[in-house]
Design a protein around this motif. Structure first.
Motif, PDB file in Angstrom:
ATOM      1  N   TYR A 327       0.723  -1.223  -0.048  1.00 54.37           N
ATOM      2  CA  TYR A 327       0.027  -0.013  -0.022  1.00 54.37           C
ATOM      3  C   TYR A 327       0.916   1.003  -0.073  1.00 54.37           C
ATOM      4  O   TYR A 327       1.901   1.335   0.589  1.00 54.37           O
ATOM      5  N   ARG A 328       0.487   2.237  -0.517  1.00 59.98           N
ATOM      6  CA  ARG A 328       0.926   3.520  -0.425  1.00 59.98           C
ATOM      7  C   ARG A 328      -0.082   4.443   0.453  1.00 59.98           C
ATOM      8  O   ARG A 328      -1.492   4.476   0.269  1.00 59.98           O
ATOM      9  N   THR A 329       0.554   5.025   1.725  1.00 61.07           N
ATOM     10  CA  THR A 329      -0.384   5.288   2.564  1.00 61.07           C
ATOM     11  C   THR A 329      -0.449   6.892   2.554  1.00 61.07           C
ATOM     12  O   THR A 329       0.034   7.412   1.355  1.00 61.07           O
ATOM     13  N   ARG A 330      -1.441   7.380   3.062  1.00 57.06           N
ATOM     14  CA  ARG A 330      -1.546   8.794   2.854  1.00 57.06           C
ATOM     15  C   ARG A 330      -0.493   9.883   3.032  1.00 57.06           C
ATOM     16  O   ARG A 330      -0.560  10.735   2.332  1.00 57.06           O
ATOM     17  N   GLU A 331       0.386   9.413   4.022  1.00 56.55           N
ATOM     18  CA  GLU A 331       1.574  10.215   4.233  1.00 56.55           C
ATOM     19  C   GLU A 331       2.745   9.966   3.118  1.00 56.55           C
ATOM     20  O   GLU A 331       3.707  10.543   3.332  1.00 56.55           O
ATOM     21  N   GLY A 332       2.244   8.999   2.297  1.00 58.95           N
ATOM     22  CA  GLY A 332       3.617   8.808   1.137  1.00 58.95           C
ATOM     23  C   GLY A 332       4.505   7.487   1.749  1.00 58.95           C
ATOM     24  O   GLY A 332       5.571   7.250   1.112  1.00 58.95           O
ATOM     25  N   GLU A 333       4.094   6.758   2.738  1.00 59.14           N
ATOM     26  CA  GLU A 333       4.784   5.753   3.256  1.00 59.14           C
ATOM     27  C   GLU A 333       4.505   4.563   2.485  1.00 59.14           C
ATOM     28  O   GLU A 333       3.336   4.279   1.706  1.00 59.14           O
ATOM     29  N   HIS A 334       5.356   3.608   2.461  1.00 55.25           N
ATOM     30  CA  HIS A 334       5.088   2.107   1.903  1.00 55.25           C
ATOM     31  C   HIS A 334       4.629   1.086   2.919  1.00 55.25           C
ATOM     32  O   HIS A 334       5.431   1.291   4.024  1.00 55.25           O
ATOM     33  N   TYR A 335       3.692   0.311   2.887  1.00 50.06           N
ATOM     34  CA  TYR A 335       3.266  -0.641   3.884  1.00 50.06           C
ATOM     35  C   TYR A 335       2.974  -2.197   3.094  1.00 50.06           C
ATOM     36  O   TYR A 335       2.245  -2.042   2.421  1.00 50.06           O
ATOM     37  N   VAL A 336       3.530  -2.947   4.009  1.00 51.70           N
ATOM     38  CA  VAL A 336       3.221  -4.389   3.541  1.00 51.70           C
ATOM     39  C   VAL A 336       2.358  -5.171   4.665  1.00 51.70           C
ATOM     40  O   VAL A 336       2.640  -5.024   5.711  1.00 51.70           O
ATOM     41  N   GLY A 337       1.265  -5.872   4.162  1.00 49.00           N
ATOM     42  CA  GLY A 337       0.640  -6.617   4.924  1.00 49.00           C
ATOM     43  C   GLY A 337       0.226  -7.870   4.200  1.00 49.00           C
ATOM     44  O   GLY A 337       0.048  -8.106   2.958  1.00 49.00           O
ATOM     45  N   LEU A 338      -0.478  -8.847   5.010  1.00 49.66           N
ATOM     46  CA  LEU A 338      -0.978 -10.063   4.475  1.00 49.66           C
ATOM     47  C   LEU A 338      -2.305  -9.601   3.435  1.00 49.66           C
ATOM     48  O   LEU A 338      -3.117  -9.023   4.091  1.00 49.66           O
ATOM     49  N   ARG A 339      -2.534 -10.612   2.564  1.00 51.11           N
ATOM     50  CA  ARG A 339      -3.611 -10.443   1.708  1.00 51.11           C
ATOM     51  C   ARG A 339      -4.887 -10.764   2.665  1.00 51.11           C
ATOM     52  O   ARG A 339      -4.723 -11.908   3.426  1.00 51.11           O
ATOM     53  N   GLY A 340      -5.927  -9.865   2.429  1.00 55.41           N
ATOM     54  CA  GLY A 340      -7.244 -10.366   3.296  1.00 55.41           C
ATOM     55  C   GLY A 340      -7.329  -9.735   4.488  1.00 55.41           C
ATOM     56  O   GLY A 340      -8.254  -9.803   5.021  1.00 55.41           O
ATOM     57  N   ARG A 341      -6.119  -9.012   4.939  1.00 53.70           N
ATOM     58  CA  ARG A 341      -6.219  -8.337   6.210  1.00 53.70           C
ATOM     59  C   ARG A 341      -6.469  -6.764   6.040  1.00 53.70           C
ATOM     60  O   ARG A 341      -6.194  -6.334   4.680  1.00 53.70           O
ATOM     61  N   PRO A 342      -7.077  -6.138   6.804  1.00 51.58           N
ATOM     62  CA  PRO A 342      -6.996  -4.639   6.596  1.00 51.58           C
ATOM     63  C   PRO A 342      -5.884  -3.817   6.462  1.00 51.58           C
ATOM     64  O   PRO A 342      -4.662  -4.294   7.023  1.00 51.58           O
ATOM     65  N   GLY A 343      -5.829  -2.926   5.412  1.00 50.14           N
ATOM     66  CA  GLY A 343      -4.726  -2.392   5.331  1.00 50.14           C
ATOM     67  C   GLY A 343      -4.675  -0.800   6.024  1.00 50.14           C
ATOM     68  O   GLY A 343      -5.592  -0.663   6.489  1.00 50.14           O
TER      69      GLY A 343
END
Length: 392
Positions: A327-343
């Motif tokens: 994901y690209r967060t609103r603050e411009g950061e990169h986020y990695v998470g498991l598929r099917g979980r909320p980002g």
């Protein structure tokens, strides 16, 4: 006599999977002998977790061409997006559909992304100044278009390689090398500039190379006197070992041009320039030619790893099991998470459908201009080029 051939791997070898590492051939032989072809999810990653060092993704178009027609689904970050940890691509399907393609797939992404990332550092170092890619001479000619495409994705204004331009649908740029001046001989620079003006299409800019035999200031004034109003600009390409304080030389050249009534003549510089040079000189010149700083970029160290087999998370030591989203967060950061979980709240999902059952879905996304727009947007969003760790 039989003509010598170039050491170039053919397109057919790449598409067929012959352009592979030998152990993938052995793997295919073994799995077929054992009657095994598991349904897998594989991910392409450079780093497992974000570390703040963003890189620019390129090479996705070639990967799409490689995987098209194979019974796989592919999701990928779009070309021109910045990434920082986690997968940039996800492949799902029977393993033997793409096992022998891994070597070429990683090569497409790794080399192109490294070039594009370095080109973006160059772009951000002089965001308001014209920059051309002059680096094709430093690489094998078979990948010249990869270099120039990466430069365009990063937002550079043009490039020098003619055949790459044919492939990319863009016109190559450039006027004259030192060889032209040398061919006319010492003291005959005026004859060389005049011959160029008479021979070359009127649409090509008249930019005279002005440092072949004598002082840059001397040759610049001679070129201006020779071509007059037809002279668009001058280029200084002095070898680093001979140019001393380049900024001071440029200031002198600008002063003398202005003093003699040539205020409209622009100044372009080239010759072994990097990020720090562009930052130091960007207020003094109208354009740069940058070569090896882009073309000699280190490839991004991508790897392809299986993270799920027949619906069950799995991974080798040192890798993260399970299918992931980025994901690209609103603050411009990169986020990695498991598929099917909320980002993260209000974040953008970066992995997008690219291929479904072998069919490429969105060919328009491979537009170089569209990729350049994405790169410019992400560079601003993430602050790329404003931190010391992105300015090597």
């Amino acid at each position: 006599m039989t003509a010598l051939e170039f050491d170039i791997i053919s397109e057919e070898a790449i598409r067929s999977g012959r352009a592979t590492d030998a152990y993938f051939d052995r793997t295919q032989e073994t799995l077929e002998h054992a009657g095994k072809n598991p349904h897998v999810v594989a991910e392409v990653t450079a780093d497992q977790f974000p570390d703040g060092e963003f890189e620019l993704l390129a090479g996705v178009k070639d990967v799409a061409a490689l995987l098209a027609g194979h019974a796989v689904d592919v999701d990928a970050i779009q070309e021109g997006r910045l990434f920082d940890g986690g997968p940039v691509m996800r492949i799902e399907g029977p393993y033997l559909e793409f096992a022998r393609l891994e070597t070429s797939l990683l090569g497409f992404l790794s080399h192109a992304s490294g070039i594009a990332t370095e080109a973006l550092k160059i772009r951000q170092a002089a965001p308001e100044t014209s920059i051309l890619s002059f680096g094709a001479r430093h690489v094998h000619p078979s990948i010249a278009a990869v270099v120039e495409r990466g430069a365009l994705i990063a937002g550079l204004d043009g490039f020098s390689h003619v055949a790459a331009g044919d492939l990319l649908g863009k016109n190559a740029s450039g006027t004259m090398p030192h060889a032209l001046l040398l061919a006319f001989g010492r003291g005959n620079q005026e004859a060389a500039w005049t011959a160029f003006d008479a021979a070359v299409d009127a649409e090509a800019p008249r930019i005279a190379l002005c440092d072949t035999f004598s002082d840059e200031k001397d040759e610049v004034l001679r070129a201006a006197a020779t071509l007059g109003d037809r002279l668009d600009g001058v280029r200084l390409d002095t070898t680093g070992s001979r140019r001393g304080d380049f900024a001071h030389i440029i200031r002198e050249v600008r002063w003398e041009l202005d003093a003699h009534g040539y205020e409209d003549v622009e100044i372009f510089v080239s010759g072994g320039l990097g990020v720090s040079d562009l930052r130091a000189l960007r207020e003094l010149v109208d354009g740069f030619g940058v070569g090896s700083a882009i073309s000699n970029a280190d490839p991004v160290d991508f790897a392809l790893d299986i993270v799920e087999i027949d619906g069950e998370p799995i991974a080798k030591r040192g890798k993260l099991s399970g299918v992931k989203e980025v994901y690209r967060t609103r603050e411009g950061e990169h986020y990695v998470g498991l598929r099917g979980r909320p980002g993260p709240t209000d974040s953008e999902l970066l992995l997008k459908p690219l291929i479904r059952d072998g069919e490429v879905l969105d060919r328009a996304s491979f537009s170089v201009d569209a990729a350049a727009d994405r790169a410019a947007y992400d560079a601003e969003k993430t602050g790329f080029g404003t931190k010391t760790d992105t300015n090597r």
